[in-house]
Design a protein around this motif. Structure first.
Motif, PDB file in Angstrom:
ATOM      1  N   GLY A   1       0.928  -1.006   0.141  1.00  0.00           N
ATOM      2  CA  GLY A   1       0.076   0.153  -0.232  1.00  0.00           C
ATOM      3  C   GLY A   1       0.801   1.223   0.031  1.00  0.00           C
ATOM      4  N   ASN A   2       2.036   1.244   0.633  1.00  0.00           N
ATOM      5  CA  ASN A   2       2.895   2.307   0.883  1.00  0.00           C
ATOM      6  C   ASN A   2       3.527   2.738  -0.735  1.00  0.00           C
ATOM      7  OD1 ASN A   2       5.044   4.127   1.758  1.00  0.00           O
ATOM      8  ND2 ASN A   2       6.342   2.666   1.370  1.00  0.00           N
TER       9      ASN A   2
ATOM     10  N   GLY B   1       0.599   3.929  -2.850  1.00  0.00           N
ATOM     11  CA  GLY B   1      -0.120   5.212  -2.406  1.00  0.00           C
ATOM     12  C   GLY B   1       0.981   6.410  -2.926  1.00  0.00           C
ATOM     13  N   THR B   2       2.317   6.046  -2.616  1.00  0.00           N
ATOM     14  CA  THR B   2       3.268   7.132  -2.883  1.00  0.00           C
ATOM     15  C   THR B   2       3.677   7.299  -4.322  1.00  0.00           C
ATOM     16  OG1 THR B   2       5.087   5.643  -2.549  1.00  0.00           O
ATOM     17  CG2 THR B   2       4.390   6.624  -0.788  1.00  0.00           C
TER      18      THR B   2
ATOM     19  N   SER C   1      -4.672   5.167  -6.936  1.00  0.00           N
ATOM     20  CA  SER C   1      -5.720   5.143  -6.171  1.00  0.00           C
ATOM     21  C   SER C   1      -6.220   4.195  -5.453  1.00  0.00           C
ATOM     22  CB  SER C   1      -6.785   5.829  -6.942  1.00  0.00           C
ATOM     23  OG  SER C   1      -8.182   6.019  -6.072  1.00  0.00           O
ATOM     24  N   CYS C   2      -5.684   3.558  -4.093  1.00  0.00           N
ATOM     25  CA  CYS C   2      -5.869   2.433  -3.521  1.00  0.00           C
ATOM     26  C   CYS C   2      -6.562   2.604  -2.208  1.00  0.00           C
ATOM     27  CB  CYS C   2      -4.498   1.656  -3.682  1.00  0.00           C
ATOM     28  SG  CYS C   2      -3.363   2.786  -2.514  1.00  0.00           S
ATOM     29  N   TYR C   3      -7.451   1.542  -1.812  1.00  0.00           N
ATOM     30  CA  TYR C   3      -7.944   1.454  -0.558  1.00  0.00           C
ATOM     31  C   TYR C   3      -7.779   0.288  -0.169  1.00  0.00           C
ATOM     32  CZ  TYR C   3     -11.022   5.171  -2.162  1.00  0.00           C
ATOM     33  OH  TYR C   3     -11.676   6.415  -2.495  1.00  0.00           O
TER      34      TYR C   3
ATOM     35  N   GLU D   1      -2.116   6.020   6.173  1.00  0.00           N
ATOM     36  CA  GLU D   1      -2.520   7.163   5.312  1.00  0.00           C
ATOM     37  C   GLU D   1      -1.377   8.303   4.885  1.00  0.00           C
ATOM     38  OE1 GLU D   1      -5.708   8.440   8.005  1.00  0.00           O
ATOM     39  OE2 GLU D   1      -7.415   7.330   6.760  1.00  0.00           O
TER      40      GLU D   1
ATOM     41  N   CYS E   1       1.266   7.700   3.588  1.00  0.00           N
ATOM     42  CA  CYS E   1       1.552   6.982   2.429  1.00  0.00           C
ATOM     43  C   CYS E   1       0.684   7.075   1.248  1.00  0.00           C
ATOM     44  CB  CYS E   1       2.048   5.722   2.607  1.00  0.00           C
ATOM     45  SG  CYS E   1       2.909   5.248   3.688  1.00  0.00           S
ATOM     46  N   GLY E   2      -0.369   7.924   1.437  1.00  0.00           N
ATOM     47  CA  GLY E   2      -1.356   7.970   0.372  1.00  0.00           C
ATOM     48  C   GLY E   2      -2.532   6.963   0.140  1.00  0.00           C
ATOM     49  N   MET E   3      -2.547   5.794   1.036  1.00  0.00           N
ATOM     50  CA  MET E   3      -3.505   4.842   0.750  1.00  0.00           C
ATOM     51  C   MET E   3      -4.714   5.442   1.553  1.00  0.00           C
ATOM     52  SD  MET E   3      -3.075   0.764   1.705  1.00  0.00           S
ATOM     53  CE  MET E   3      -2.659   1.114   3.399  1.00  0.00           C
ATOM     54  N   LYS E   4      -5.942   5.018   1.164  1.00  0.00           N
ATOM     55  CA  LYS E   4      -7.124   5.107   1.874  1.00  0.00           C
ATOM     56  C   LYS E   4      -7.426   4.043   2.622  1.00  0.00           C
ATOM     57  CE  LYS E   4      -8.345   7.250  -2.381  1.00  0.00           C
ATOM     58  NZ  LYS E   4      -6.841   7.576  -2.670  1.00  0.00           N
TER      59      LYS E   4
END
Length: 288
Positions: A127-128, A131-132, A136-138, A158, A160-163
């Motif tokens: 996920g890191n 996201g970085t 667009s990931c959840y 979060e 790292c940009g992950m939702k």
């Protein structure tokens, strides 16, 4: 939050600040020392780790099992420290990425993606990295009983940009993630008790979550299997693989396909799997 929960949050925050400030080699040394202490003096589930490895690799010697038991402690202490060090832990330039074309092809076709992973290797890096790198990931996460720990873990992911979505969220929200052309990350390998479906894992039936297969059948979203690990050259690797269903498309065949991909990775890196959980806790006899 209660005082105990606030204390948990601040201790984790202080540790995170410290590990972010040191380099990877120093984190590795600390991880080895802490793993040695845990292995010797905190024997929680120590025998379970050995037993799980023994079940998965019945032809291996007790000496080999003990070596990988110790390596397992080392790996997951490092994994935890690397998690505390996010998002600094790994820069995108230091990660060897394999099979990204499979993910990018689906994204280019404007489709949602079911990205399946497991508790293997450096799973938090999945996920890191996404996201970085502006995917667009959840991610689906379990809610921690300790509110301080729960807030910290959610906060650091979060960054790292992950939702994130909690595991007990309504299924329609997860369906909408896929319909809106996003990536849905599912760690689908822990014992699912009576709610799972039994598939083969190292020659033994394992109750496995059905969610990934159900979402695939319901939304037709393509499936990608993803793992992150340290290769033989000590390089962090992020690998994407297509999940090709060759048998009749049903929940069991789909779940078996990606479970077999996970088994193949565990066979290659036996110390990378999270043998601390009771993978074969639920048996078909207990359900029936």
């Amino acid at each position: 939050m209660k005082i105990r929960e606030k204390l948990t949050y601040w201790i984790l925050t202080i540790l995170s600040g410290y590990f972010i400030g040191v380099n990877f080699k120093h984190r590795t040394r600390i991880a080895r020392r802490l793993a040695a202490i845990a292995y010797r003096f905190i024997p929680i589930r120590k025998s379970l780790v050995a037993q799980n490895i023994r079940v998965a690799f019945p032809l291996k010697s007790e000496a080999w099992i003990k070596i990988n038991q110790k390596k397992c402690y080392n790996h997951f202490m490092l994994n935890f420290i690397q998690f505390l060090s996010l998002p600094k832990s790994f820069s995108s330039s230091s990660i060897k990425v394999l099979g990204l074309k499979y993910l990018d092809q689906i994204i280019a076709e404007n489709k949602g993606v079911i990205l399946i992973t497991g508790h293997f290797g450096l799973w938090e890096m999945v996920g890191n990295w996404l996201g970085t790198n502006n995917y667009s990931c959840y991610g689906i996460i379990a809610k921690q009983q300790n509110k301080g720990g729960d807030f910290f873990f959610k906060e650091i992911r979060e960054k790292c940009g992950m939702k994130l979505i909690y595991k007990n969220s309504v299924k329609t929200s997860m369906n909408n993630i896929l319909k809106n052309k996003n990536i849905l990350i599912l760690a689908s390998d822990q014992d699912a008790r009576s709610q799972g479906i039994f598939v083969d894992f190292f020659g033994k039936p394992s109750s496995t979550a059905k969610g990934a297969a159900i979402f695939h059948l319901r939304t037709k979203a393509p499936m990608i299997f993803c793992t992150s690990y340290i290769n033989r050259n000590s390089e962090p690797v992020l690998e994407f693989e297509k999940v090709n269903i060759t048998d009749e498309k049903n929940i069991k065949s789909i779940t078996q396909t990606y479970t077999s991909l996970l088994e193949r990775k565990v066979r290659a890196y036996p110390d990378h799997y999270f043998w601390f959980h009771r993978k074969w806790k639920t048996s078909p006899e207990n359900i029936n």
